[in-house]
Write a protein that holds these residues in place. Structure first.
Motif, PDB file in Angstrom:
ATOM      1  N   LEU A  59      26.403  36.010  31.605  1.00  0.00           N
ATOM      2  CA  LEU A  59      27.112  37.257  31.330  1.00  0.00           C
ATOM      3  C   LEU A  59      27.626  37.911  32.604  1.00  0.00           C
ATOM      4  CD1 LEU A  59      24.912  38.814  28.492  1.00  0.00           C
ATOM      5  CD2 LEU A  59      27.167  37.748  28.265  1.00  0.00           C
ATOM      6  N   ALA A  60      26.883  37.795  33.696  1.00  0.00           N
ATOM      7  CA  ALA A  60      27.346  38.338  34.972  1.00  0.00           C
ATOM      8  C   ALA A  60      28.501  37.518  35.526  1.00  0.00           C
ATOM      9  CB  ALA A  60      26.193  38.375  35.973  1.00  0.00           C
ATOM     10  N   THR A  61      28.425  36.203  35.372  1.00  0.00           N
ATOM     11  CA  THR A  61      29.527  35.346  35.814  1.00  0.00           C
ATOM     12  C   THR A  61      30.803  35.671  35.048  1.00  0.00           C
ATOM     13  OG1 THR A  61      27.957  33.582  36.357  1.00  0.00           O
ATOM     14  CG2 THR A  61      30.269  32.957  36.152  1.00  0.00           C
ATOM     15  N   TYR A  65      34.330  37.029  36.491  1.00  0.00           N
ATOM     16  CA  TYR A  65      35.547  36.270  36.191  1.00  0.00           C
ATOM     17  C   TYR A  65      36.638  37.186  35.637  1.00  0.00           C
ATOM     18  CZ  TYR A  65      38.664  32.854  34.016  1.00  0.00           C
ATOM     19  OH  TYR A  65      39.771  32.131  33.644  1.00  0.00           O
ATOM     20  N   ARG A  66      36.281  38.060  34.713  1.00  0.00           N
ATOM     21  CA  ARG A  66      37.280  38.940  34.112  1.00  0.00           C
ATOM     22  C   ARG A  66      37.910  39.861  35.158  1.00  0.00           C
ATOM     23  NH1 ARG A  66      33.976  38.344  29.416  1.00  0.00           N
ATOM     24  NH2 ARG A  66      32.448  39.897  30.102  1.00  0.00           N
ATOM     25  N   VAL A  67      37.107  40.328  36.103  1.00  0.00           N
ATOM     26  CA  VAL A  67      37.647  41.165  37.177  1.00  0.00           C
ATOM     27  C   VAL A  67      38.616  40.364  38.036  1.00  0.00           C
ATOM     28  CG1 VAL A  67      37.047  42.358  39.311  1.00  0.00           C
ATOM     29  CG2 VAL A  67      35.733  42.782  37.240  1.00  0.00           C
ATOM     30  N   LEU A  68      38.239  39.149  38.401  1.00  0.00           N
ATOM     31  CA  LEU A  68      39.118  38.314  39.223  1.00  0.00           C
ATOM     32  C   LEU A  68      40.396  37.960  38.464  1.00  0.00           C
ATOM     33  CD1 LEU A  68      36.398  35.909  40.700  1.00  0.00           C
ATOM     34  CD2 LEU A  68      37.627  37.711  41.943  1.00  0.00           C
ATOM     35  N   GLN A  82      27.001  42.571  39.753  1.00  0.00           N
ATOM     36  CA  GLN A  82      25.725  43.217  40.046  1.00  0.00           C
ATOM     37  C   GLN A  82      25.316  44.206  38.962  1.00  0.00           C
ATOM     38  OE1 GLN A  82      23.223  42.801  42.754  1.00  0.00           O
ATOM     39  NE2 GLN A  82      22.386  43.718  40.905  1.00  0.00           N
ATOM     40  N   MET A  83      26.269  44.957  38.428  1.00  0.00           N
ATOM     41  CA  MET A  83      25.932  45.883  37.355  1.00  0.00           C
ATOM     42  C   MET A  83      25.411  45.127  36.129  1.00  0.00           C
ATOM     43  SD  MET A  83      26.325  48.736  38.760  1.00  0.00           S
ATOM     44  CE  MET A  83      26.202  48.076  40.428  1.00  0.00           C
ATOM     45  N   ASP A 174      32.662  48.721  33.178  1.00  0.00           N
ATOM     46  CA  ASP A 174      32.918  48.674  31.742  1.00  0.00           C
ATOM     47  C   ASP A 174      32.098  47.605  31.024  1.00  0.00           C
ATOM     48  OD1 ASP A 174      34.691  50.741  32.021  1.00  0.00           O
ATOM     49  OD2 ASP A 174      36.496  49.496  31.933  1.00  0.00           O
ATOM     50  N   ASP A 175      32.096  46.385  31.552  1.00  0.00           N
ATOM     51  CA  ASP A 175      31.394  45.291  30.873  1.00  0.00           C
ATOM     52  C   ASP A 175      29.900  45.571  30.765  1.00  0.00           C
ATOM     53  OD1 ASP A 175      33.641  43.845  30.360  1.00  0.00           O
ATOM     54  OD2 ASP A 175      33.242  42.237  31.782  1.00  0.00           O
TER      55      ASP A 175
END
Length: 589
Positions: A59-61, A65-68, A82-83, A174-175
């Motif tokens: 889930l962190a990956t 990924y979505r940010v990138l 990290q969040m 957000d995520d």
């Protein structure tokens, strides 16, 4: 061996990046909540052309990924990851802990460090963990208000975002906020750490979240919701770090620490006054590369660079990766590096750490001469990088326990982040506030302010001081005619074993030519200046007779590292690897 002309060129590049540094320790074997040893899960290297994220939880990956994918920077993606990790991997890191982030700026060809290491409260004194003129039992020190340092990870992320963020700060939460509200399935590793964890269950707020009303722990696959953390993250998204370090949330942290049966002295002023530090990376040539790590108060970067330099004087490059020769040379280099670490490394704001002298080629050449080809040196003595240094420093026996996390990220512009973050022991101090756990990082200080000879140790407790760490996020560059280019981004959790995990992966990838996934997959081995440690249940167990014949005291034990790395190939493609010993994944495009 490094060619002299090439070495001169690499030394010039490393010198442009070199920083100052501090002092060290050694540890007894203790962990009330040991990391679960899980079966290896075979993983394949992941390829990408534009960007890549590797973290300790799927889930962190995916959040990174979505940010990138929407144009965010490596720092943006690290914040989102990290969040999420603080939610889904709460035993390892979160808002209540600290971090070291290495950042590679592709446009400038420069590596910098954001130091978010926790600090001791201003009221802390050197006898903090003493009881009846002796160090208190380590378990009592850990599970107490005394162990809680001022959290630093959020200020470090905020500072890094000010420098290198592209997307708006609120959007990066957000995520994690959404997932905290909707819930996430408890992972096998989290479930394993909850089973039988009486110390965690003894803390009312933590018990209410991690256990059912009948006292049974949350089960693997059970959906766990954290609306309290969702509210905390929403406040930080809107108000930045001040929403955490000032106001009601800060007051709640202070109250939790001070109301513990073994209370600490954290204050509102300690939280409000915390500042992350931007430091130069600690860099040194290795073969045709320049390896960069975090300077003190982390000992990890220094230990890794020393090991690489020491090994460059041995024939380890010609050894098979799983062989008695490889284990012998690697372990002997580890003995020497950890001996220096245990004597010299601490917070450079309080202690003069002879970093340049410890990395001086002449000093390391002298130290490498202690490595014999056919016989272990046993326990190594620390060196004397500057005259009189040995007499002025005591050795401390501080444990560094293995519950931490790491992310490696490369963005579409070629910038990179290697960030290791932690709350120290599994579930930290066990104090649960605002939906997150508070650290027990102050037990990374020496429990006794003097060693057995009565000599003060560099890593003793002092108000405002940062405890020594072994976190070793690492970025490797290759020097060419147009300047430095990114070659490798890597790091690992693992307490005091982190330096060995990272150094082994660097040797495997850069000297033996293994791809990053194969390098991470290798059975672990090495020495922290105690026994020669071999990863149990792996092929290195077969080397025990040969190593003992060379005089190695051998110990077999689990080594649940969490290595995550990205290598940049000569054609510009990204290849990533995630540790089969844990739940991490890689994802790129």
């Amino acid at each position: 061996m490094t060619h002299p002309a090439r070495a001169a060129r690499l030394l010039w590049l490393a010198g442009a990046m070199l920083a100052a540094a501090p002092a060290a320790a050694q540890e007894p074997e203790f962990d009330a909540n040991p990391e679960p040893q899980t079966a290896y899960r075979s993983k394949q290297a992941v390829m990408g052309r534009h960007f890549m994220a590797v973290t300790a939880h799927p889930l962190a990956t995916e959040a990174a990924y979505r940010v990138l994918d929407r144009g965010g920077s490596a720092v943006d993606a690290a914040i989102a990851a990290q969040m999420m990790l603080g939610l889904v991997e709460p035993q390892s890191s979160g808002l209540g802990g600290g971090a070291f982030m290495l950042y590679y700026d592709a446009a400038r060809g420069r590596v910098t460090v954001f130091d978010g290491r926790e600090t001791a409260p201003a009221a802390a004194t050197a006898d903090r963990f003493m009881q009846d003129a002796r160090p208190m039992p380590f378990a009592d020190a850990v599970d107490s208000g005394k162990s809680v340092g001022v959290p630093g990870v959020l200020r470090a992320l905020e500072l890094a975002h000010e420098r290198h963020g592209k997307l708006p700060w609120p959007s990066l939460f957000d995520d994690a906020i959404d997932r905290a509200r909707r819930g996430f399935p408890v992972s096998p590793r989290l479930a394993a750490l909850l089973r039988g964890n009486r110390r965690l269950a003894a803390q009312p707020a933590a018990r209410a979240y991690f256990f059912h009303a009948d006292g049974s722990p949350r089960r693997e696959g059970e959906v766990l919701r954290n609306p309290e953390l969702a509210r905390t993250l929403a406040q930080v998204a809107r108000g930045g770090g001040d929403a955490f370090y000032r106001g009601p949330l800060a007051q709640a942290m202070v109250q939790a620490v001070r109301s513990h049966p073994r209370p600490g002295d954290l204050s509102g002023a300690d939280l409000a006054g915390y500042a992350a530090r931007e430091r130069d990376a600690l860099c040194r040539p290795y073969r045709v590369y320049v390896a960069c790590g975090a300077p003190p108060p982390s000992s990890g970067g220094l230990a890794v660079l020393q090991m690489l330099a020491l090994l460059d004087h041995t024939p380890i490059g010609a050894a098979e990766p799983v062989s008695a020769a490889a284990v012998h040379y690697f372990s002997e280099a580890g003995r020497l590096a950890y001996a220096d670490r245990d004597r010299y490394v601490a917070d450079p704001a309080f202690v003069d750490v002879p970093v340049r002298a410890l990395l001086d080629p002449a000093y390391l050449a002298r130290r490498s001469a202690l490595i014999a080809a056919d016989r272990s040196m046993g326990k190594a003595a620390p060196g004397e990088p500057v005259p009189g240094a040995l007499a002025r420093r005591g050795v401390d026996d501080t444990p560094a326990l293995p519950s931490t996390t790491h992310v490696s990220i490369v963005d579409a512009d070629g910038n990179a982040v290697a960030m290791t973050s932690t709350i120290e022991q599994a579930f930290g101090s066990k104090l649960f506030v605002g939906g997150f756990l508070l650290n027990n990082e102050l037990t990374d200080f020496a429990l006794s302010p003097v060693d057995g000879r009565g000599v003060p140790v560099a890593n003793r407790v002092e108000g405002g001081k940062r405890p020594r760490s072994t976190m070793a996020p690492t970025i490797v560059l290759r020097a060419d005619a147009s300047g430095p280019r990114l070659r490798l981004v890597v790091g690992s959790p693992g307490g005091s074993a982190i330096a060995n995990y990272v150094a082994q992966t660097l040797v495997a990838n850069l000297a033996w030519g293994l791809d990053i996934q194969s390098a991470i997959d290798l059975p672990h081995y090495g020495s922290r200046n105690r026994a020669t440690e071999l990863e149990s249940g792996t092929s290195v167990e077969g080397l025990v007779p040969a190593l003992r014949a060379m005089g190695h005291p051998v110990a077999l034990q689990p080594f649940p590292s969490g290595l995550h790395g990205v290598e940049i190939l000569s054609n510009g493609l990204l290849r990533a690897g995630a540790d089969p010993r844990r739940e991490g994944t890689a994802l790129g495009r």
